[in-house]
Scaffold this motif. Structure first.
Motif, PDB file in Angstrom:
ATOM      1  N   ASP A 212     -28.286  93.972  59.999  1.00  0.00           N
ATOM      2  CA  ASP A 212     -27.737  95.133  59.273  1.00  0.00           C
ATOM      3  C   ASP A 212     -26.639  95.858  60.058  1.00  0.00           C
TER       4      ASP A 212
ATOM      5  N   PHE B 146     -21.697  86.466  54.237  1.00  0.00           N
ATOM      6  CA  PHE B 146     -22.375  86.924  55.450  1.00  0.00           C
ATOM      7  C   PHE B 146     -22.078  86.050  56.670  1.00  0.00           C
ATOM      8  N   GLU B 147     -21.733  84.783  56.429  1.00  0.00           N
ATOM      9  CA  GLU B 147     -21.582  83.816  57.529  1.00  0.00           C
ATOM     10  C   GLU B 147     -20.683  84.331  58.667  1.00  0.00           C
TER      11      GLU B 147
ATOM     12  N   SER C 123     -24.313  93.907  61.652  1.00  0.00           N
ATOM     13  CA  SER C 123     -23.273  92.882  61.815  1.00  0.00           C
ATOM     14  C   SER C 123     -21.901  93.314  61.279  1.00  0.00           C
ATOM     15  N   PRO C 124     -21.805  94.115  60.207  1.00  0.00           N
ATOM     16  CA  PRO C 124     -20.472  94.505  59.748  1.00  0.00           C
ATOM     17  C   PRO C 124     -19.645  95.252  60.799  1.00  0.00           C
TER      18      PRO C 124
ATOM     19  N   ILE D 190     -14.128 100.809  46.827  1.00  0.00           N
ATOM     20  CA  ILE D 190     -15.016  99.787  47.429  1.00  0.00           C
ATOM     21  C   ILE D 190     -16.440 100.071  46.986  1.00  0.00           C
TER      22      ILE D 190
ATOM     23  N   TYR E 250     -18.745  96.219  55.392  1.00  0.00           N
ATOM     24  CA  TYR E 250     -20.018  95.957  54.692  1.00  0.00           C
ATOM     25  C   TYR E 250     -19.755  95.193  53.391  1.00  0.00           C
TER      26      TYR E 250
ATOM     27  N   LYS F  72     -15.464  98.818  54.208  1.00  0.00           N
ATOM     28  CA  LYS F  72     -14.787  97.548  53.879  1.00  0.00           C
ATOM     29  C   LYS F  72     -15.512  96.374  54.541  1.00  0.00           C
TER      30      LYS F  72
ATOM     31  N   CYS G 119     -19.109  91.607  54.192  1.00  0.00           N
ATOM     32  CA  CYS G 119     -20.331  90.893  54.583  1.00  0.00           C
ATOM     33  C   CYS G 119     -21.249  90.673  53.381  1.00  0.00           C
ATOM     34  N   VAL G 120     -21.198  91.574  52.420  1.00  0.00           N
ATOM     35  CA  VAL G 120     -21.964  91.363  51.177  1.00  0.00           C
ATOM     36  C   VAL G 120     -21.407  90.139  50.446  1.00  0.00           C
ATOM     37  N   ALA G 121     -20.086  89.995  50.476  1.00  0.00           N
ATOM     38  CA  ALA G 121     -19.445  88.862  49.801  1.00  0.00           C
ATOM     39  C   ALA G 121     -19.701  87.552  50.534  1.00  0.00           C
TER      40      ALA G 121
ATOM     41  N   ILE H  37     -31.438  92.978  52.873  1.00  0.00           N
ATOM     42  CA  ILE H  37     -30.603  94.129  53.242  1.00  0.00           C
ATOM     43  C   ILE H  37     -29.695  94.505  52.067  1.00  0.00           C
TER      44      ILE H  37
ATOM     45  N   LEU I 238     -22.419  87.149  60.614  1.00  0.00           N
ATOM     46  CA  LEU I 238     -23.479  86.666  61.502  1.00  0.00           C
ATOM     47  C   LEU I 238     -22.857  86.097  62.776  1.00  0.00           C
TER      48      LEU I 238
END
Lengths: 70, 273
Positions: free
Chosen positions: B37, B245-246, B39-40, A61, B238, B236, B241-243, A7, B249
């Motif tokens: 996708d 993910f745990e 989850s954020p 961001i 997303y 913010k 979560c990119v940084a 993703i 999830l």
């Protein structure tokens, strides 16, 4: 976790990594519009710029390209 | 009396703050059942970020981008997730929908094959059978792919294969190529190992925007500040979560009906529909 890595790949392009995470580029949108018009058809054509805006995004961001699995 | 006056002022301030944060109810319709996708959104909600901005968000499970773009376009939900091409088609039919943020900046459309079938790239597609559902975007857009690949549009034949039967059809050689979304790549890799071959449409020069955050146009006009807050909080989330993910999830699994979220969190089979 692996899926999230894929993703992240899908989230990263030259605009989301430099102009803001989620950035929608006008040039790319124009191409998409033409592709859709050609292959899916537009019942009533419209100006593509009326269909999107990136102005609400926070430009500080950005998508972190270093987090995209190689 | 002075103390009472201060107390009264403080009470009034607290009361007005509480009213200010009462929250405007808004809904977001997903493109499908909750998956990684999404989850954020659940993460930001769990963190109270929307609430702090006066947004009382409810998240509605979707049934495809066609449904979400029409629902947002008709004002049935202010926000939604939709494949951008699908939203453009809906807009041409009168849906008042505007894209605010791309989630999939790159296309997820991907062709998969087994190398042991003698396929090593699009040139080898000629004379082969491709399996996917009749309305699949990759089937509709196939002429564009064929043109980019330098092969004739009628050089392949399509076989109707349901979304959940694609891998089995490939394995049994009912078809020799399937189309699927890139975010389920690892499931196939696990099943077929080094025999798996793939080509994302981006790699052949066709890179349409995929799932995106969309808004009802009239709602955007009436609620510019709320819309901006919603976009920025989502953006913010997303990034967070990119940084890492745990926690995202966890938020997805905690906030969604367990059976739905767990069955979709790691497959992504339909997350780009």
């Amino acid at each position: 976790m692996l899926q999230w890595g894929r993703i992240k790949y899908l989230m990263a392009d030259e605009f989301t990594t430099t102009r803001g995470l989620g950035w929608i580029d006008a040039g790319r949108m124009q191409k998409d519009y033409e592709l859709v018009q050609t292959y899916l058809g537009m019942e009533k054509p419209f100006a593509v710029e009326s269909a999107f805006t990136s102005r609400l995004l926070d430009p500080t961001i950005k998508m972190d390209a270093s987090k995209v699995p190689k | 009396m002075k103390i009472l006056g201060i107390a009264a002022t403080a009470f009034a301030l607290v009361a007005s703050t509480a009213v200010g944060h009462a929250g405007q109810s808004v809904s977001l319709i997903l493109n499908w059942t909750p998956a990684a996708d999404h989850s954020p959104f659940y993460y930001a909600k769990a963190q109270g970020w929307y609430e702090k901005a006066g947004i009382d968000l409810s998240i509605e499970v979707g049934k495809g981008s066609g449904v979400s773009s029409l629902k947002v376009g008709s004002g049935g939900a202010p926000f939604g997730i939709s494949d951008l091409a699908t939203m453009l088609v809906a807009r041409s039919k009168g849906a008042d929908a505007v894209a605010l943020m791309s989630i999939y900046a790159n296309t997820g459309q991907t062709f998969y094959w087994l190398k042991s079938y003698g396929v090593n790239g699009p040139k080898d597609f000629v004379g082969r059978k491709i399996g996917n559902p009749p309305g699949d975007a990759s089937r509709v857009m196939w002429p564009a792919f064929a043109k980019a690949a330098g092969i004739a549009p009628d050089a392949v034949s399509f076989v109707n294969v349901g979304p959940t039967a694609k891998s089995a059809a490939l394995k049994t050689r009912t078809v020799e190529i399937i189309s699927d979304f890139y975010n389920s790549h690892d499931l196939k890799l696990r099943e077929f190992g080094s025999d798996l071959g793939s080509l994302n449409w981006k790699d052949i020069g066709l890179n349409a925007y995929g799932n995106s955050l969309i808004v009802n146009g009239a709602f955007l006009q009436k609620n510019p500040k709320l819309s901006e807050d919603f976009v920025r909080i989502t953006q913010k989330a997303y990034a967070a979560c990119v940084a890492d993910f745990e926690p995202c999830l966890k938020a997805l699994l905690d906030r969604s009906p367990a059976s739905t979220a767990r069955s979709n969190c790691c497959s992504g089979a339909a997350s780009s529909i």
